[in-house]
Design a protein around this motif. Structure first.
Motif, PDB file in Angstrom:
ATOM      1  N   THR A  62      -4.560  36.941   0.481  1.00  0.00           N
ATOM      2  CA  THR A  62      -3.905  35.695   0.041  1.00  0.00           C
ATOM      3  C   THR A  62      -2.786  35.970  -0.957  1.00  0.00           C
ATOM      4  N   SER A  63      -2.289  37.222  -0.960  1.00  0.00           N
ATOM      5  CA  SER A  63      -1.279  37.605  -1.951  1.00  0.00           C
ATOM      6  C   SER A  63       0.068  36.970  -1.627  1.00  0.00           C
ATOM      7  N   PHE A  64       0.631  36.257  -2.575  1.00  0.00           N
ATOM      8  CA  PHE A  64       1.983  35.686  -2.407  1.00  0.00           C
ATOM      9  C   PHE A  64       3.040  36.768  -2.579  1.00  0.00           C
ATOM     10  N   ALA A  65       2.748  37.781  -3.401  1.00  0.00           N
ATOM     11  CA  ALA A  65       3.712  38.874  -3.594  1.00  0.00           C
ATOM     12  C   ALA A  65       3.951  39.609  -2.274  1.00  0.00           C
ATOM     13  N   ARG A  66       2.862  39.810  -1.498  1.00  0.00           N
ATOM     14  CA  ARG A  66       3.037  40.492  -0.225  1.00  0.00           C
ATOM     15  C   ARG A  66       3.851  39.648   0.750  1.00  0.00           C
ATOM     16  N   THR A  99      10.503  29.693  -3.418  1.00  0.00           N
ATOM     17  CA  THR A  99      11.214  30.871  -2.901  1.00  0.00           C
ATOM     18  C   THR A  99      10.776  31.191  -1.481  1.00  0.00           C
ATOM     19  N   ILE A 100       9.458  31.160  -1.229  1.00  0.00           N
ATOM     20  CA  ILE A 100       8.961  31.451   0.118  1.00  0.00           C
ATOM     21  C   ILE A 100       9.469  30.424   1.113  1.00  0.00           C
ATOM     22  N   ARG A 101       9.514  29.155   0.693  1.00  0.00           N
ATOM     23  CA  ARG A 101       9.970  28.092   1.588  1.00  0.00           C
ATOM     24  C   ARG A 101      11.461  28.263   1.914  1.00  0.00           C
ATOM     25  N   ASP A 102      12.287  28.529   0.886  1.00  0.00           N
ATOM     26  CA  ASP A 102      13.732  28.698   1.126  1.00  0.00           C
ATOM     27  C   ASP A 102      14.010  29.875   2.061  1.00  0.00           C
ATOM     28  N   MET A 103      13.263  30.972   1.843  1.00  0.00           N
ATOM     29  CA  MET A 103      13.476  32.140   2.715  1.00  0.00           C
ATOM     30  C   MET A 103      12.994  31.852   4.123  1.00  0.00           C
ATOM     31  N   ALA A 104      11.881  31.110   4.249  1.00  0.00           N
ATOM     32  CA  ALA A 104      11.357  30.764   5.576  1.00  0.00           C
ATOM     33  C   ALA A 104      12.361  29.960   6.378  1.00  0.00           C
ATOM     34  N   VAL A 105      13.079  29.074   5.688  1.00  0.00           N
ATOM     35  CA  VAL A 105      14.107  28.276   6.371  1.00  0.00           C
ATOM     36  C   VAL A 105      15.199  29.179   6.931  1.00  0.00           C
ATOM     37  N   ARG A 162       3.014  40.864 -15.876  1.00  0.00           N
ATOM     38  CA  ARG A 162       1.714  41.444 -15.540  1.00  0.00           C
ATOM     39  C   ARG A 162       0.705  40.382 -15.076  1.00  0.00           C
ATOM     40  N   ARG A 163       1.169  39.442 -14.292  1.00  0.00           N
ATOM     41  CA  ARG A 163       0.249  38.437 -13.753  1.00  0.00           C
ATOM     42  C   ARG A 163       0.607  38.196 -12.291  1.00  0.00           C
ATOM     43  N   PRO A 164      -0.391  37.874 -11.468  1.00  0.00           N
ATOM     44  CA  PRO A 164      -0.111  37.641 -10.045  1.00  0.00           C
ATOM     45  C   PRO A 164       0.690  36.359  -9.839  1.00  0.00           C
ATOM     46  N   LEU A 165       1.411  36.337  -8.716  1.00  0.00           N
ATOM     47  CA  LEU A 165       2.180  35.136  -8.367  1.00  0.00           C
ATOM     48  C   LEU A 165       1.225  34.000  -7.989  1.00  0.00           C
ATOM     49  N   THR A 166       1.597  32.821  -8.416  1.00  0.00           N
ATOM     50  CA  THR A 166       0.807  31.635  -8.042  1.00  0.00           C
ATOM     51  C   THR A 166       1.568  30.831  -7.025  1.00  0.00           C
ATOM     52  N   VAL A 167       0.892  29.870  -6.466  1.00  0.00           N
ATOM     53  CA  VAL A 167       1.511  28.981  -5.479  1.00  0.00           C
ATOM     54  C   VAL A 167       2.694  28.238  -6.077  1.00  0.00           C
TER      55      VAL A 167
END
Length: 538
Positions: free
Chosen positions: A74-78, A135-141, A124-129
């Motif tokens: 479920t990693s957002f960074a990946r 960013t993920i949405r803009d790139m997906a478009v 030093r913290r994981p990405l959250t939703v």
């Protein structure tokens, strides 16, 4: 009747009881085996390779600097990293498709995604939703847009195939032009060489003393020209400097230069210049005898006797090889070389006529350098053959089928296609056997059969292979080393070679010559000669 039925019934019942017992026994055996297998399975120890694999996996993760958060399903960074990798590929494709605006949009979004990852790493913290969703949405478009633009693998494969075909066509065109330009460069007469010929010719006609000295020397040495106890060499050339290198290198490496006789044949244009050069430099040849003739003086050399001379004078032949109008340009550019129309190139088939008093002759091309004593060539036993030559069939390229048209029945019925080829350039000719076997007549026969050019293309090697078929004695390869004008030759082979041949277009006197081999030739050139300096020959 009833008793019989009762007996049968009792028998059937007895059989049924026996079969039931058998099935129960078999079932018990199967159950027992199953229990044993299960008990053995519980006793099997874990495989020792699992810890090893886990260890390797941990080392791989450590070596790639990966975190547990990146390995999480479920990693957002990946997800962001995967999008960046795909977007970079689409940037390249967009640029190839000339869609520069879209390539810029993708690049900008890649920078945004990379900034998001670097910020998360610094904190030093994981990405959250909440952090990653925009960013993920803009790139997906943008990635979806790329797919709509047919930036998929199948389309790109087709585009790449088209690009490859276009590049291959361009490469073929460039290769063809390169071959033509190389041929033109190989055919050119360097300005310095032309200048030298003019100066030597002028000096010859103005210098009566030089003419007188040569006449006196020639008269004194006339007996040597027909003395069969001496070592006779012949060179047919219109290149003064190249011929001088052949003579100089032979003289300097000869153990008995006073026994060496050179018979030079040139044309009317270069006759005076050739005589002038060797008359001025005779004292530097260590006693070597040099005779200069021009082929125009040979009365027997006429179209009625020499078939090739008749063909070379034919306008259709000249048009075929020089304009290419008759064959839609199918004739290779290498055949459109003036040397193929020069009688000096074909004179090698008339050596017994040129030197009627001689019994043995070593023929040398003008693009060779001699670096060993060649006197041993005259004592080689040719085993009643006419031609002694080095074979060139180490590769299939140099076998007969490469040079001749084996679709023609005359060639197919007379010659083995896998017969070994050999080289012109350094040949030992037994002129006694030549005359006895009428080798010149054999040459005339094949030239007349090839009047329509269906047996071979223009040149001297193909008719030579036909003429001396079955009449050639193979010599030790070190006598004649080829390829210095077109290929890389092993240095050890060059060191052992007696005669080095600059066959090919890259002649050492041309600017296009192979630089690493030029010193082998240039060390026999007299650059200190006044005419050489005046003509800027270097």
């Amino acid at each position: 009747m009833n008793r019989r039925r009762g007996l049968d019934f009792r028998r059937a019942g007895g059989r049924r009881k026996i079969s039931n017992v058998v099935w129960w026994v078999l079932s018990a055996i199967v159950i027992t085996l199953f229990i044993l297998i299960l008990s053995k399975a519980t006793q099997i120890e874990p495989r020792p390779s699992i810890p090893e694999r886990r260890y390797r996996h941990e080392k791989l993760v450590e070596g790639m600097n990966m975190t547990e958060e990146m390995l999480s399903p479920t990693s957002f960074a990946r997800q962001v990293n995967d999008q960046i990798a795909l977007a970079k590929a689409f940037v390249v494709i967009a640029k190839e498709s000339k869609n520069l605006q879209f390539a810029w949009d993708l690049s900008a979004q890649i920078r945004n995604s990379q900034l998001l990852l670097s910020t998360a790493a610094a904190s030093r913290r994981p990405l959250t939703v909440l952090d990653s969703e925009p960013t993920i949405r803009d790139m997906a478009v943008l990635l979806y847009q790329a797919q709509q633009l047919h930036y998929d693998s199948a389309t790109m494969i087709m585009r790449l195939k088209a690009t490859i075909q276009s590049l291959e066509a361009q490469m073929s065109s460039v290769t063809d032009k390169s071959a033509k330009y190389a041929q033109i460069a190989a055919e050119e007469v360097p300005k310095s060489l032309y200048c030298l010929g003019v100066r030597l010719t002028t000096d010859w006609f103005q210098n009566s003393e030089l003419q007188g000295n040569l006449a006196e020397r020639s008269y004194a040495l006339a007996s040597k020209l027909t003395d069969n106890s001496l070592y006779h060499f012949c060179v047919f050339s219109d290149n003064i400097v190249a011929t001088s290198v052949v003579v100089n290198s032979t003289a300097l490496n000869s153990k008995a230069p006073e026994k060496v006789v050179f018979h030079l044949v040139t044309n009317e244009i270069n006759y005076a210049a050739m005589k002038s050069w060797f008359a001025m430099n005779m004292d530097n040849l260590r006693g070597v005898t040099v005779e200069v003739q021009k082929f125009e003086d040979f009365r027997w050399l006429n179209a009625s006797y020499v078939p090739v001379l008749k063909q070379l004078q034919d306008s259709d032949t000249q048009s075929y090889y020089f304009s290419g109008h008759n064959d839609d340009g199918r004739t290779p550019i290498k055949f459109r070389n003036p040397k193929y129309l020069s009688m000096l190139n074909h004179l090698r088939f008339y050596i017994p006529e040129v030197f009627p008093a001689l019994k043995k002759m070593v023929f040398l091309d003008d693009d060779v350098v001699v670096q060993k004593d060649l006197s041993a060539l005259f004592s080689i036993d040719l085993n009643r053959n006419v031609n002694g030559a080095v074979e060139t069939c180490m590769e299939t390229f140099h076998r007969y089928h490469k040079y001749l048209n084996y679709s023609h029945p005359l060639i197919r019925s007379h010659f083995d296609p896998d017969a070994c080829g050999w080289a012109f350039g350094m040949n030992v000719f037994d002129l006694v056997e030549w005359r006895k076997r009428n080798v010149t007549g054999i040459y005339h026969y094949w030239q007349e059969k090839n009047v329509d050019r269906t047996l071979w293309k223009l040149g001297t090697l193909p008719p030579g292979l036909l003429t001396f078929y079955g009449l050639t004695e193979a010599l030790e390869p070190s006598w004649h080393v080829l390829g210095l004008g077109y290929a890389n030759v092993d240095a050890r082979v060059i060191d052992k070679g007696a005669v080095l041949h600059f066959n090919g277009n890259l002649k050492p006197w041309l600017k296009i010559g192979m630089e690493k081999y030029k010193p082998l030739w240039e060390k026999y050139v007299d650059y200190s000669h006044p005419f050489m300096q005046q003509c800027n020959f270097h």
